[in-house]
Design a protein around this motif. Structure first.
Motif, mmCIF file in Angstrom:
data_model
loop_
_atom_site.group_PDB
_atom_site.id
_atom_site.type_symbol
_atom_site.label_atom_id
_atom_site.label_comp_id
_atom_site.label_asym_id
_atom_site.label_seq_id
_atom_site.Cartn_x
_atom_site.Cartn_y
_atom_site.Cartn_z
ATOM 1 N N TYR A 10 -6.914 4.051 -6.508
ATOM 2 C CA TYR A 10 -6.231 3.073 -7.173
ATOM 3 C C TYR A 10 -7.209 3.035 -8.626
ATOM 4 O O TYR A 10 -8.619 3.160 -8.611
ATOM 5 N N ASP A 53 -1.732 3.858 -8.824
ATOM 6 C CA ASP A 53 -2.145 4.679 -7.775
ATOM 7 C C ASP A 53 -2.092 6.032 -8.168
ATOM 8 O O ASP A 53 -0.982 6.838 -8.595
ATOM 9 N N GLU A 56 -0.101 8.861 -6.456
ATOM 10 C CA GLU A 56 1.342 8.951 -6.901
ATOM 11 C C GLU A 56 1.697 9.063 -8.290
ATOM 12 O O GLU A 56 2.513 8.610 -9.037
ATOM 13 N N VAL A 61 1.589 -0.172 -9.713
ATOM 14 C CA VAL A 61 1.625 -0.769 -8.492
ATOM 15 C C VAL A 61 1.233 -2.259 -8.657
ATOM 16 O O VAL A 61 1.677 -2.861 -7.532
ATOM 17 N N ASN A 107 7.250 -1.984 -2.819
ATOM 18 C CA ASN A 107 7.180 -0.883 -1.884
ATOM 19 C C ASN A 107 5.677 -0.781 -1.445
ATOM 20 O O ASN A 107 5.615 0.451 -0.774
ATOM 21 N N TRP A 108 4.755 -1.137 -2.194
ATOM 22 C CA TRP A 108 3.138 -0.861 -2.048
ATOM 23 C C TRP A 108 2.769 -2.155 -1.094
ATOM 24 O O TRP A 108 2.740 -3.495 -1.635
ATOM 25 N N ASP A 110 -0.573 -1.850 0.796
ATOM 26 C CA ASP A 110 -1.966 -1.495 0.989
ATOM 27 C C ASP A 110 -2.878 -2.903 0.216
ATOM 28 O O ASP A 110 -2.956 -3.121 -0.827
#
Length: 244
Positions: A10, A53, A56, A61, A107-108, A110
């Motif tokens: 990140y 991210d 990705e 994010v 959708n994240w 972490d």
């Protein structure tokens, strides 16, 4: 590119263009579930922090915005002042930052994303000599019954000092400090506490004695303040380790 922090996969940076701000607004629209683009008159006067991210392709994010004030005499121009009477904070003498519109991509999940976001916030606070961080911390939905243990915990352990206590301004509020008599179930309380608010509290943050019922955003929110000088030294070291 004004990089604030790069940790693992990140990267946190300051928005540098209208396109960056538009991307933040799109993420906010998705995360808050609004039927129109989430944007307002505060966006042009805030610094926007983006967490991407890098595995990705730089997918955004997480984002939030920071509104800097030289001292409490400027508190009336904050977003929070629309909902709370913050006249007590007009006496705060140090530089302040309002942190707002914090969101993470649905959708994240972490937990490192929140850590990186707080690391970036710490870097911003250190770079700008900020002495108080504040904002609105939101609970999803407007049903107070879902969060009674959390509100009881806020009443018993985390109310603002009287010298800074926000007073009621919004027409629809839940006065949890006055109404709740229950002893909080600590486990249930922490499970229902929003992650952002939980982090504020772990650092010594405090809240208003009432929650605003915001049907427009479909949230309940409490005013949250954190005096930087009051953060426990061990917690401050952890944050600065992330920020460094």
């Amino acid at each position: 590119m004004a990089l604030l922090l790069g940790k693992g996969r990140y990267r946190a940076r300051l928005a540098q263009s209208p396109q960056d701000v538009a991307a933040a607004q799109q993420l906010r629209t998705l995360a808050f579930g609004t039927d129109h683009t989430d944007q307002d008159a505060f966006d042009p006067v805030c610094a926007h922090i983006l967490v991407e991210d890098m595995r990705e392709g730089g997918q955004l994010v997480c984002c939030f915005r920071m509104l800097t004030m030289e001292n409490g005499t400027e508190i009336a121009r904050s977003y929070s002042a629309q909902y709370y009477d913050l006249s007590a904070l007009q006496n705060f003498e140090g530089r302040m930052v309002e942190m707002g519109r914090f969101c993470i991509h649905p959708n994240w999940t972490d937990p490192d994303i929140l850590r990186v976001a707080w690391g970036a916030m710490t870097a911003y606070v250190d770079q700008n000599g900020v002495e108080m961080l504040f904002g609105c911390s939101s609970f999803a939905g407007t049903e107070t019954e879902d969060y009674l243990d959390a509100f009881a915990m806020l009443k018993h352990r985390h109310l603002a000092p009287k010298r800074w206590l926000p007073r009621v301004k919004a027409p629809n509020v839940f006065r949890f400090a006055a109404r709740l008599r229950r002893k909080p179930d600590a486990k249930k309380a922490m499970l229902r506490m929003p992650p952002l608010l939980r982090t504020y509290l772990m650092m010594g943050g405090w809240v208003s004695d009432h929650a605003v019922v915001d049907r427009h955003m479909n949230t309940l929110h409490v005013f949250t303040g954190l005096e930087i000088g009051a953060i426990p030294p061990a917690r401050k070291r952890l944050l600065r380790a992330v920020a460094g």
